[in-house]
Design an enzyme around this catalytic site. Structure first.
Site, PDB file in Angstrom:
ATOM      1  N   HIS A   1      -3.020   6.996   2.482  1.00  0.00           N
ATOM      2  CA  HIS A   1      -3.582   5.822   2.091  1.00  0.00           C
ATOM      3  C   HIS A   1      -4.960   5.365   2.880  1.00  0.00           C
ATOM      4  O   HIS A   1      -5.278   5.748   4.068  1.00  0.00           O
ATOM      5  CB  HIS A   1      -2.761   4.485   2.607  1.00  0.00           C
TER       6      HIS A   1
ATOM      7  N   CYS B   1       0.836  -1.144   0.080  1.00  0.00           N
ATOM      8  CA  CYS B   1      -0.062   0.124  -0.105  1.00  0.00           C
ATOM      9  C   CYS B   1       0.933   1.180  -0.237  1.00  0.00           C
ATOM     10  O   CYS B   1       0.209   2.338  -0.286  1.00  0.00           O
ATOM     11  CB  CYS B   1      -0.826  -0.016   1.112  1.00  0.00           C
TER      12      CYS B   1
ATOM     13  N   ASN C   1     -10.461  -0.173   0.806  1.00  0.00           N
ATOM     14  CA  ASN C   1      -8.878  -0.096   0.727  1.00  0.00           C
ATOM     15  C   ASN C   1      -8.578  -0.793  -0.643  1.00  0.00           C
ATOM     16  O   ASN C   1      -8.627  -1.877  -0.817  1.00  0.00           O
ATOM     17  CB  ASN C   1      -8.618  -0.936   1.982  1.00  0.00           C
TER      18      ASN C   1
HETATM   19  N1  COA Z   1     -18.171  -8.207  10.852  1.00  0.00           N
HETATM   20  C1  COA Z   1     -18.392  -8.430  12.132  1.00  0.00           C
HETATM   21  N2  COA Z   1     -17.807  -8.667  13.210  1.00  0.00           N
HETATM   22  C2  COA Z   1     -16.374  -8.728  12.870  1.00  0.00           C
HETATM   23  C3  COA Z   1     -15.916  -8.685  11.476  1.00  0.00           C
HETATM   24  C4  COA Z   1     -16.848  -8.113  10.503  1.00  0.00           C
HETATM   25  N3  COA Z   1     -16.602  -7.813   9.316  1.00  0.00           N
HETATM   26  N4  COA Z   1     -14.621  -8.693  11.360  1.00  0.00           N
HETATM   27  C5  COA Z   1     -14.334  -9.114  12.583  1.00  0.00           C
HETATM   28  N5  COA Z   1     -15.383  -9.122  13.282  1.00  0.00           N
HETATM   29  C6  COA Z   1     -15.322  -9.437  15.103  1.00  0.00           C
HETATM   30  C7  COA Z   1     -14.224 -10.192  15.121  1.00  0.00           C
HETATM   31  O1  COA Z   1     -14.227 -11.438  15.066  1.00  0.00           O
HETATM   32  C8  COA Z   1     -14.134  -9.936  16.803  1.00  0.00           C
HETATM   33  O2  COA Z   1     -15.135 -10.903  17.393  1.00  0.00           O
HETATM   34  P1  COA Z   1     -14.901 -11.290  18.768  1.00  0.00           P
HETATM   35  O3  COA Z   1     -14.550 -10.384  19.819  1.00  0.00           O
HETATM   36  O4  COA Z   1     -15.941 -12.219  19.132  1.00  0.00           O
HETATM   37  O5  COA Z   1     -13.657 -12.260  18.495  1.00  0.00           O
HETATM   38  C9  COA Z   1     -14.532  -8.542  16.867  1.00  0.00           C
HETATM   39  O6  COA Z   1     -15.145  -8.290  15.538  1.00  0.00           O
HETATM   40  C10 COA Z   1     -13.491  -7.361  17.282  1.00  0.00           C
HETATM   41  O7  COA Z   1     -12.612  -7.814  16.352  1.00  0.00           O
HETATM   42  P2  COA Z   1     -11.082  -6.859  16.058  1.00  0.00           P
HETATM   43  O8  COA Z   1     -10.117  -7.538  15.099  1.00  0.00           O
HETATM   44  O9  COA Z   1     -10.783  -6.422  17.401  1.00  0.00           O
HETATM   45  O10 COA Z   1     -11.910  -5.608  15.613  1.00  0.00           O
HETATM   46  P3  COA Z   1     -11.141  -4.230  15.244  1.00  0.00           P
HETATM   47  O11 COA Z   1     -11.787  -3.315  16.267  1.00  0.00           O
HETATM   48  O12 COA Z   1      -9.615  -4.397  15.573  1.00  0.00           O
HETATM   49  O13 COA Z   1     -11.460  -3.813  13.984  1.00  0.00           O
HETATM   50  C11 COA Z   1     -10.220  -4.099  11.686  1.00  0.00           C
HETATM   51  C12 COA Z   1     -11.049  -4.868  12.983  1.00  0.00           C
HETATM   52  C13 COA Z   1      -9.490  -5.038  10.796  1.00  0.00           C
HETATM   53  C14 COA Z   1     -11.298  -3.180  11.288  1.00  0.00           C
HETATM   54  C15 COA Z   1      -9.079  -3.228  12.580  1.00  0.00           C
HETATM   55  O14 COA Z   1      -8.178  -4.063  13.303  1.00  0.00           O
HETATM   56  C16 COA Z   1      -8.299  -2.640  11.401  1.00  0.00           C
HETATM   57  O15 COA Z   1      -8.848  -1.625  10.787  1.00  0.00           O
HETATM   58  N6  COA Z   1      -6.785  -2.589  11.264  1.00  0.00           N
HETATM   59  C17 COA Z   1      -6.142  -2.398  10.113  1.00  0.00           C
HETATM   60  C18 COA Z   1      -6.587  -2.996   8.923  1.00  0.00           C
HETATM   61  C19 COA Z   1      -6.110  -2.254   7.784  1.00  0.00           C
HETATM   62  O16 COA Z   1      -6.437  -1.050   7.428  1.00  0.00           O
HETATM   63  N7  COA Z   1      -5.228  -2.715   7.167  1.00  0.00           N
HETATM   64  C20 COA Z   1      -4.842  -2.519   5.903  1.00  0.00           C
HETATM   65  C21 COA Z   1      -3.639  -1.315   5.926  1.00  0.00           C
HETATM   66  S1  COA Z   1      -2.812  -1.334   4.450  1.00  0.00           S
END
Ligand code: COA
Length: 341
Positions: free
Chosen positions: A268, A113, A298
């Site tokens: 980004h 990215c 993204n």
């Molecule tokens: N819908 C519903 N629930 C979801 C889900 C979805 N699409 N994806 C994950 N969950 C659930 C998980 O299973 C977890 O459930 P649990 O508590 O029962 O285990 C819960 O939501 C929380 O998961 P978590 O990973 O802690 O969520 P988060 O608040 O960290 O958000 C992201 C997840 C991916 C949105 C976040 O971590 C993020 O933005 N990370 C950076 C990702 C990114 O931008 N990457 C690209 C960079 S190039």
């Protein structure tokens, strides 16, 4: 080091198929509310059979038309992609041939990215050479090709699309500073791999093929890696917020400016919460942080270019402004470039 760099034209392309958050509720256990509140994404575009290079061509043709430049006047074509169509030829060679840019040499970049931002800096450096007058920088990504549509934690995040800019040293713009970084020690946080073994002659045990990971040596094999994107969302989130802050502080300090003097941060487009957390740390108002990820999701390295093109089309960029570009992602890598446009 200050280098001449002017954006002479820009273009972007999104494939016509639009997928709303609620469409994902048919394939995984998720909700529109979860996706919007955790990411800021409302919809994204997916290629319906269009190649990465075909999307890149559409963005490139718009950028060339905007710059009023013929492809034959290009000296270098840089293409950023983590989702090329072929192992060989490169996306940039296909583009060069298709556009008829016979004078241009062509180079692919893969820093995930961060690719568009790395590309801006590479272009500025090549443009120091007087024999290179025009660089076409393209980013094109077909992330739907490497997305696991059974994994709700990643499949709702990504989209496809392309962007392009024509860059020249012959204009008022300047690259004032850059900060490009890699941290391979965090490589396992974001992976997608090729299928491994193809020959029919028996494989060496993994322990012989790679020196074992130890205290001072990182692993080169990641058990979680598959041909689809696998991501430790929390790790990448932490990295991303720190990367934007580190990059912006570094480039403004190096160019002799304060962060509050920035007119725009074009980051980004991964997640609005990442952008809000970074802006808060930098004490930068969100109305200076350009975001269009609600519409595109993204799109990896294409996203900074798509955001830049939208800013230009909306008339938000004026000559003399201080604009920072920030990318972060797989590798892990991050990059920030500060331009006076
Ligand atoms: N819908 C519903 N629930 C979801 C889900 C979805 N699409 N994806 C994950 N969950 C659930 C998980 O299973 C977890 O459930 P649990 O508590 O029962 O285990 C819960 O939501 C929380 O998961 P978590 O990973 O802690 O969520 P988060 O608040 O960290 O958000 C992201 C997840 C991916 C949105 C976040 O971590 C993020 O933005 N990370 C950076 C990702 C990114 O931008 N990457 C690209 C960079 S190039």
């Amino acid at each position: 080091m200050q280098m001449k760099l002017t954006i002479a034209g820009s273009g972007s392309y999104l494939p016509p198929t639009t997928v709303e958050n609620r469409d994902f509720t048919r394939i995984v256990d998720t909700s529109d509310e979860w996706i919007r509140s955790r990411t800021g994404i409302f919809r994204r575009h997916f290629s319906d059979g269009e190649l990465t290079v075909e999307m890149g061509v559409k963005a490139a043709e718009k950028a060339l038309a905007d710059a009023k430049l013929a492809a034959s006047e290009l000296d270098l074509i840089l293409v950023s992609s983590v989702t090329p169509d072929y192992v060989t030829p490169t996306v940039s060679c296909l583009l060069q041939g298709y556009l008829g840019a016979a004078q241009a040499f062509a180079l692919d970049i893969n820093v995930a990215c961060s690719g568009f931002v790395y590309g801006l800096d590479l272009a500025a450096r090549y443009l120091q050479d007087p024999s290179i007058r025009h660089v076409l920088l393209v980013a094109s990504e077909k992330l739907s090709r490497v997305t696991d549509f059974t994994d709700r934690s990643t499949c709702v995040l990504f989209g496809d699309g392309a962007a392009a800019v024509v860059l020249t040293a012959n204009g008022p713009g300047e690259e004032l500073a850059c900060c490009l970084k890699a941290d391979g020690r965090q490589a396992q946080a974001l992976t997608a791999c090729y299928p491994d073994r193809n020959h029919p002659f028996g494989a060496a045990p993994a322990s012989l093929a790679t020196p074992p990971a130890g205290k001072d040596r990182m692993a080169l094999r990641f058990p979680q890696a598959t041909p689809f994107i696998h991501m430790d969302g929390r790790e990448v989130y932490r990295f991303a917020v720190g990367a934007i802050e580190q990059g912006i502080r570094a480039v403004t300090a190096s160019a002799g400016y304060q962060v509050e003097q920035l007119d725009w941060l074009i980051p980004h487009q991964a997640n609005n919460r990442i952008l809000e957390a970074a802006a808060k740390r930098l004490n930068l108002p969100m109305d200076k942080v350009y975001s269009c990820l609600d519409e595109i999701g993204n799109t990896s390295s294409s996203s900074v270019g798509i955001a830049l093109d939208r800013c230009r089309q909306q008339g938000l960029l004026q000559g003399g402004q201080l604009v920072a570009f920030s990318g972060f992602g797989g590798g892990l890598t991050h990059g920030t470039v500060l331009l006076k446009i």
